[in-house]
Scaffold this motif. Structure first.
Motif, mmCIF file in Angstrom:
data_model
loop_
_atom_site.group_PDB
_atom_site.id
_atom_site.type_symbol
_atom_site.label_atom_id
_atom_site.label_comp_id
_atom_site.label_asym_id
_atom_site.label_seq_id
_atom_site.Cartn_x
_atom_site.Cartn_y
_atom_site.Cartn_z
ATOM 1 N N ARG A 141 0.866 -1.238 0.031
ATOM 2 C CA ARG A 141 0.210 0.194 -0.131
ATOM 3 C C ARG A 141 0.585 1.361 0.012
ATOM 4 N N ASP A 142 0.356 2.079 -0.753
ATOM 5 C CA ASP A 142 0.929 3.650 -0.748
ATOM 6 C C ASP A 142 0.249 4.649 0.002
ATOM 7 N N VAL A 164 -0.170 19.267 8.352
ATOM 8 C CA VAL A 164 0.735 17.989 8.436
ATOM 9 C C VAL A 164 0.524 17.233 7.316
ATOM 10 N N SER A 165 1.620 16.529 6.644
ATOM 11 C CA SER A 165 1.462 15.888 5.733
ATOM 12 C C SER A 165 2.385 14.782 5.739
ATOM 13 N N ALA A 166 1.938 13.479 5.262
ATOM 14 C CA ALA A 166 2.795 12.236 5.535
ATOM 15 C C ALA A 166 2.661 11.444 4.337
ATOM 16 N N THR A 167 3.466 10.335 4.126
ATOM 17 C CA THR A 167 3.609 9.248 2.815
ATOM 18 C C THR A 167 4.182 8.224 3.751
ATOM 19 N N SER A 168 3.520 6.825 3.137
ATOM 20 C CA SER A 168 4.160 5.737 3.551
ATOM 21 C C SER A 168 3.967 4.533 2.455
ATOM 22 N N GLN A 169 4.988 3.923 2.304
ATOM 23 C CA GLN A 169 5.085 2.762 1.306
ATOM 24 C C GLN A 169 5.526 1.479 2.066
ATOM 25 N N GLN A 170 4.505 0.632 1.928
ATOM 26 C CA GLN A 170 4.764 -0.809 2.400
ATOM 27 C C GLN A 170 4.635 -1.817 1.793
ATOM 28 N N ARG A 171 5.679 -2.678 1.700
ATOM 29 C CA ARG A 171 5.505 -3.950 0.678
ATOM 30 C C ARG A 171 6.376 -5.328 1.549
#
Length: 529
Positions: A141-142, A164-171
């Motif tokens: 998920r991104d 606030v701003s945030a990003t996350s990449q999970q694999r």
């Protein structure tokens, strides 16, 4: 208000916490037919989900096969309630909120499984063997998050803005070989030996401003964080399928606890705040050992399998408890106006237990013809942590109870098997955030309600390699060698023999022109005198 300035710049960023793990174990469906039947395929499935779900199902694959399943497009939206001021603002401040938004969206376009398998021996033999390799991505998920709140404090002529701003990449990548054997038409066994690579990358930025009393009280804060977590482990999976009677099958998949090999987390962050003309800043860097081994999984299922009519399947998935966390040191250097810089090395030893999780899947299929079938399914996706602590350790973390439904259409034409499906999931849970005005007006942490909605398009395709080669050869306008084609399923490669060319036409015999004899006029007889 001074406490708000000091606390908001540091605690709201959560620079020392573990990554936010929604990471339910079944975030996206895998396989083709299995995905559109709610994920129920343990007992009788044989698509690209089998190497991960139950490798015994590969023994039911006809011939050599190549299959791909993909989440062609997925969209997730997550919303939060009162995330900026969970306890509200004291009435004495006279706060009037002008604007507020806090939501996340996720867009995914990734294959969920790819496999290639070959058979060995005679396809008519009693014992059948399959060997191949697969790549399975059960979690990917991104996430992008943007939130803001703004308003006025009428009690002391002030303003407040927080963004606030945030990003996350999970694999999670499972890559490795699988072997399956059919001891007879009613019993199949299988084994997958995966290398599991996990990669989590995240960034976060936040800033706020506060002013009041015509500028006599002012403060602001900002911070940034970037972190990368990587881990590698060995994940073996065993499986079995057995026909109980007629068309009734039972299956069992056992994913042994992953064996941790190595893992690392690297991060750096900065925070800065200004209050009453004095500034405070801090820089942190960490290099930690990180471990996130997959837990043991038991999935059992039962299925009524009739590919020419009605089929139904039910699965139960049980995930056993397992810890994840990190160990190492973090160096923090702090600077404050008028003071000497201070550097501190902080030891980190954090671990969180993932709890027992039980999920169910159910699905049905009805084949209208040998070409077309339709499928329906239902599934649950419960979180590995049912409750979260309202503390710095769980700041920014999320827990979700999810359930969903699937709808699919299967098309089979010759050697090509295609699935087109839709997946819809809904989740509700809690999110840990900073409470600027907690009990007694002191800043602290709390949990707020959150919801999540996911829509996904699933596409999968599988082709039997030998039949595909034969179809290609027969369709080509010219003869092209395609090796390893099999004749009649004997298991013996047949040499390529081109079709004989038609004989060249013989030229017609030359026409012979006959000479026409000249006509000689008769002479009159001579007359003697």
């Amino acid at each position: 208000m001074r406490r708000v300035v000091a606390f908001g710049a540091v605690a709201a960023l959560g620079l020392s916490t573990l990554e936010a793990h929604a990471q339910n174990y079944r975030e996206m469906p895998i396989g083709g037919r299995t995905a559109t039947m709610g994920g129920a395929g343990t007992a009788a499935g044989n698509d690209s989900a089998m190497p991960y779900l139950n490798p015994a199902g590969l023994a039911g694959v006809p011939g050599d096969i190549f299959a791909v399943s993909a989440a062609a497009y997925s969209y997730t939206r997550r919303s939060f309630t009162n995330v900026m001021f969970p306890s509200g603002v004291p009435a004495s401040f006279g706060f009037q909120q002008d604007s507020a938004s806090f939501a996340t969206s996720t867009i995914g376009e990734l294959p969920s499984s790819v496999m290639y398998f070959r058979h060995f021996g005679d396809l008519k033999a009693k014992i059948q063997h399959r060997l191949g390799i697969s790549l399975v991505i059960p979690g990917a998920r991104d996430v992008e998050l943007i939130g803001s709140v703004g308003g006025r404090y009428t009690a002391f002529n002030g303003r407040y803005v927080n963004q606030v701003s945030a990003t996350s990449q999970q694999r999670s990548y499972y890559l490795g070989p699988s072997y399956a054997i059919a001891l007879n038409p009613d019993l199949r066994l299988g084994l997958s030996l995966y290398g599991l690579y996990q990669r989590n990358q995240r960034t976060r930025a936040q800033q706020f401003e506060l002013s009041g009393f015509g500028g006599a009280l002012s403060g602001n804060g900002s911070g940034q964080l970037a972190a990368l977590q990587e881990a590698f482990s060995i994940a073996p999976i065993l499986g079995a399928q057995a026909r109980l009677f007629s068309k009734l099958w039972a299956g069992l998949g056992v994913a042994l606890p992953a064996i941790h090999v190595t893992g690392r987390e690297r991060s750096n962050g900065t925070i800065a705040s200004t209050r009453d003309g004095r500034s405070l800043s801090a820089v942190s860097q960490s290099d930690l050992g990180y471990f996130e081994p997959a837990p043991a999984r038991l999935n059992a299922g039962i299925a009524w399998e009739d590919r020419k009519g009605f089929s139904a399947a039910v699965d139960v998935h049980v995930y056993l408890p397992r810890d994840f966390g990190r160990r190492g040191t973090t160096a923090v250097e702090a600077r404050q106006t008028g003071e000497v810089s201070r550097r501190q090395v902080i030891g980190t030893d954090e671990s969180v237990e993932r709890e027992l999780v039980v999920d169910v899947s159910a699905g049905v299929e009805y084949a209208f013809t040998s070409l077309l079938s339709t499928r329906l399914g239902f599934f649950t996706d419960n979180p590995p942590r049912a409750t979260l602590d309202a503390s710095d350790r769980d700041n920014g973390q999320l827990t979700l109870q999810r359930f969903g439904g699937t709808l699919g259409l299967g098309i089979q034409a010759g050697s090509f098997d295609t699935t087109l499906g839709l997946v819809f999931a809904r989740g509700t849970g809690r999110y840990v955030t900073v409470d600027q005005f907690g009990p007694g007006g002191a800043p602290g942490f709390t949990t707020v309600p959150t919801t999540e909605t996911t829509s996904m398009i699933v596409f999968s395709g599988a082709v039997t390699v030998d039949e595909a080669k034969k179809a290609i050869r027969d369709a080509l306008p010219v003869a092209v060698p395609l090796p390893d084609l099999e004749i009649g399923g004997t298991g013996t490669p047949a040499p390529w023999i081109p079709d004989p060319l038609p004989p060249e036409p013989k030229p017609p015999p030359p026409k012979v022109r006959r000479a026409v004899p000249e006509m000689i006029e008769p002479r009159p007889p001579a007359v003697r005198p």
